[in-house]
Design a protein around this motif. Structure first.
Motif, PDB file in Angstrom:
ATOM      1  N   MET A   1       0.850  -1.176   0.000  1.00 22.02           N
ATOM      2  CA  MET A   1       0.000   0.000   0.000  1.00 22.02           C
ATOM      3  C   MET A   1       0.894   1.237   0.000  1.00 22.02           C
ATOM      4  O   MET A   1       1.725   1.401   0.881  1.00 22.02           O
ATOM      5  N   ASN A   2       0.709   2.085  -0.995  1.00 26.35           N
ATOM      6  CA  ASN A   2       1.475   3.317  -1.115  1.00 26.35           C
ATOM      7  C   ASN A   2       0.647   4.457  -0.519  1.00 26.35           C
ATOM      8  O   ASN A   2      -0.191   5.053  -1.191  1.00 26.35           O
ATOM      9  N   ILE A   3       0.909   4.746   0.750  1.00 32.81           N
ATOM     10  CA  ILE A   3       0.127   5.731   1.498  1.00 32.81           C
ATOM     11  C   ILE A   3       0.163   7.099   0.822  1.00 32.81           C
ATOM     12  O   ILE A   3      -0.865   7.763   0.681  1.00 32.81           O
ATOM     13  N   GLU A   4       1.338   7.539   0.411  1.00 33.44           N
ATOM     14  CA  GLU A   4       1.465   8.867  -0.205  1.00 33.44           C
ATOM     15  C   GLU A   4       0.675   8.964  -1.505  1.00 33.44           C
ATOM     16  O   GLU A   4       0.027   9.976  -1.776  1.00 33.44           O
ATOM     17  N   LEU A   5       0.709   7.924  -2.306  1.00 30.93           N
ATOM     18  CA  LEU A   5      -0.025   7.928  -3.568  1.00 30.93           C
ATOM     19  C   LEU A   5      -1.538   7.915  -3.322  1.00 30.93           C
ATOM     20  O   LEU A   5      -2.296   8.578  -4.039  1.00 30.93           O
ATOM     21  N   ILE A   6      -1.967   7.198  -2.309  1.00 29.70           N
ATOM     22  CA  ILE A   6      -3.392   7.194  -1.964  1.00 29.70           C
ATOM     23  C   ILE A   6      -3.820   8.592  -1.520  1.00 29.70           C
ATOM     24  O   ILE A   6      -4.865   9.093  -1.942  1.00 29.70           O
ATOM     25  N   HIS A   7      -3.016   9.232  -0.686  1.00 27.62           N
ATOM     26  CA  HIS A   7      -3.332  10.606  -0.267  1.00 27.62           C
ATOM     27  C   HIS A   7      -3.416  11.533  -1.483  1.00 27.62           C
ATOM     28  O   HIS A   7      -4.315  12.372  -1.569  1.00 27.62           O
ATOM     29  N   LYS A   8      -2.485  11.382  -2.405  1.00 24.26           N
ATOM     30  CA  LYS A   8      -2.495  12.202  -3.618  1.00 24.26           C
ATOM     31  C   LYS A   8      -3.780  11.963  -4.412  1.00 24.26           C
ATOM     32  O   LYS A   8      -4.416  12.908  -4.888  1.00 24.26           O
ATOM     33  N   ALA A   9      -4.169  10.703  -4.550  1.00 28.74           N
ATOM     34  CA  ALA A   9      -5.385  10.375  -5.296  1.00 28.74           C
ATOM     35  C   ALA A   9      -6.620  10.952  -4.613  1.00 28.74           C
ATOM     36  O   ALA A   9      -7.531  11.448  -5.280  1.00 28.74           O
ATOM     37  N   LEU A  10      -6.647  10.925  -3.295  1.00 28.02           N
ATOM     38  CA  LEU A  10      -7.814  11.408  -2.558  1.00 28.02           C
ATOM     39  C   LEU A  10      -7.838  12.922  -2.398  1.00 28.02           C
ATOM     40  O   LEU A  10      -8.842  13.480  -1.933  1.00 28.02           O
ATOM     41  N   ALA A  11      -6.780  13.592  -2.800  1.00 29.63           N
ATOM     42  CA  ALA A  11      -6.708  15.051  -2.663  1.00 29.63           C
ATOM     43  C   ALA A  11      -7.637  15.779  -3.624  1.00 29.63           C
ATOM     44  O   ALA A  11      -7.960  16.941  -3.417  1.00 29.63           O
ATOM     45  N   ASN A  12      -8.100  15.096  -4.658  1.00 29.69           N
ATOM     46  CA  ASN A  12      -8.945  15.734  -5.663  1.00 29.69           C
ATOM     47  C   ASN A  12     -10.420  15.390  -5.418  1.00 29.69           C
ATOM     48  O   ASN A  12     -10.762  14.213  -5.286  1.00 29.69           O
ATOM     49  N   PRO A  13     -11.300  16.400  -5.391  1.00 31.38           N
ATOM     50  CA  PRO A  13     -12.720  16.144  -5.133  1.00 31.38           C
ATOM     51  C   PRO A  13     -13.377  15.211  -6.157  1.00 31.38           C
ATOM     52  O   PRO A  13     -14.223  14.390  -5.777  1.00 31.38           O
ATOM     53  N   LEU A  14     -13.018  15.315  -7.426  1.00 35.96           N
ATOM     54  CA  LEU A  14     -13.628  14.438  -8.428  1.00 35.96           C
ATOM     55  C   LEU A  14     -13.229  12.987  -8.189  1.00 35.96           C
ATOM     56  O   LEU A  14     -14.066  12.083  -8.282  1.00 35.96           O
ATOM     57  N   ARG A  15     -11.979  12.749  -7.847  1.00 33.31           N
ATOM     58  CA  ARG A  15     -11.546  11.374  -7.599  1.00 33.31           C
ATOM     59  C   ARG A  15     -12.265  10.797  -6.380  1.00 33.31           C
ATOM     60  O   ARG A  15     -12.660   9.629  -6.378  1.00 33.31           O
ATOM     61  N   ARG A  16     -12.469  11.617  -5.350  1.00 33.61           N
ATOM     62  CA  ARG A  16     -13.242  11.143  -4.194  1.00 33.61           C
ATOM     63  C   ARG A  16     -14.681  10.855  -4.614  1.00 33.61           C
ATOM     64  O   ARG A  16     -15.267   9.858  -4.194  1.00 33.61           O
ATOM     65  N   GLN A  17     -15.247  11.702  -5.466  1.00 30.64           N
ATOM     66  CA  GLN A  17     -16.624  11.501  -5.922  1.00 30.64           C
ATOM     67  C   GLN A  17     -16.742  10.221  -6.743  1.00 30.64           C
ATOM     68  O   GLN A  17     -17.710   9.480  -6.605  1.00 30.64           O
ATOM     69  N   ILE A  18     -15.760   9.951  -7.581  1.00 35.99           N
ATOM     70  CA  ILE A  18     -15.762   8.703  -8.357  1.00 35.99           C
ATOM     71  C   ILE A  18     -15.810   7.502  -7.420  1.00 35.99           C
ATOM     72  O   ILE A  18     -16.575   6.558  -7.635  1.00 35.99           O
ATOM     73  N   LEU A  19     -15.027   7.536  -6.352  1.00 35.02           N
ATOM     74  CA  LEU A  19     -15.040   6.433  -5.392  1.00 35.02           C
ATOM     75  C   LEU A  19     -16.402   6.301  -4.720  1.00 35.02           C
ATOM     76  O   LEU A  19     -16.872   5.185  -4.465  1.00 35.02           O
ATOM     77  N   VAL A  20     -17.051   7.420  -4.431  1.00 36.61           N
ATOM     78  CA  VAL A  20     -18.398   7.379  -3.847  1.00 36.61           C
ATOM     79  C   VAL A  20     -19.370   6.753  -4.840  1.00 36.61           C
ATOM     80  O   VAL A  20     -20.171   5.880  -4.480  1.00 36.61           O
ATOM     81  N   TRP A  21     -19.329   7.198  -6.090  1.00 33.06           N
ATOM     82  CA  TRP A  21     -20.201   6.610  -7.115  1.00 33.06           C
ATOM     83  C   TRP A  21     -19.988   5.106  -7.222  1.00 33.06           C
ATOM     84  O   TRP A  21     -20.923   4.338  -7.357  1.00 33.06           O
ATOM     85  N   MET A  22     -18.711   4.705  -7.172  1.00 30.97           N
ATOM     86  CA  MET A  22     -18.369   3.299  -7.345  1.00 30.97           C
ATOM     87  C   MET A  22     -18.819   2.441  -6.162  1.00 30.97           C
ATOM     88  O   MET A  22     -18.944   1.239  -6.283  1.00 30.97           O
ATOM     89  N   LYS A  23     -19.071   3.068  -5.026  1.00 31.41           N
ATOM     90  CA  LYS A  23     -19.511   2.316  -3.852  1.00 31.41           C
ATOM     91  C   LYS A  23     -20.913   1.746  -4.054  1.00 31.41           C
ATOM     92  O   LYS A  23     -21.223   0.657  -3.580  1.00 31.41           O
ATOM     93  N   ALA A  24     -21.768   2.490  -4.757  1.00 31.71           N
ATOM     94  CA  ALA A  24     -23.134   2.036  -5.037  1.00 31.71           C
ATOM     95  C   ALA A  24     -23.430   2.280  -6.511  1.00 31.71           C
ATOM     96  O   ALA A  24     -24.187   3.179  -6.859  1.00 31.71           O
TER      97      ALA A  24
END
Length: 98
Positions: A1-24
């Motif tokens: 698990m690359n913690i820094e890369l995950i933080h970088k990915a989650l830093a963007n609102p659209l990427r967080r929204q994509i993960l929310v969409w993908m949850k359901a």
């Protein structure tokens, strides 16, 4: 698990929204004939976001590189699923170390 890369990915609102969409995905990508057995088609994410294909592809690429999404290729189509195991491990890491 690359913690820094995950933080970088989650830093963007659209990427967080994509993960929310993908949850359901059935709710987020509602369609009369949508099946998500292989995951969510990249085209559905692009359509829901309303952004250009190249922009969405760049965001998805970072989510995949971070390990938060897993791609599956079926013929000419690309499908994505969340890596729930990694997401849980990252959440546990945050809980333990912050």
């Amino acid at each position: 698990m690359n913690i820094e890369l995950i933080h970088k990915a989650l830093a963007n609102p659209l990427r967080r929204q994509i993960l929310v969409w993908m949850k359901a995905p059935r709710e987020a990508f509602a369609s009369d004939n949508a099946e998500f057995a292989c995951g969510v088609p990249v085209s559905a994410i692009r359509q829901r976001s309303g952004l250009a294909q190249s922009t969405v592809s760049a965001h998805i690429a970072l989510l995949v590189e971070a390990g938060l999404l897993r791609p599956t290729r079926v013929g000419q189509w690309s499908f994505l699923t969340r890596d729930e195991r990694l997401i849980r491990a990252f959440a546990k890491h945050l809980y333990l170390h912050l």
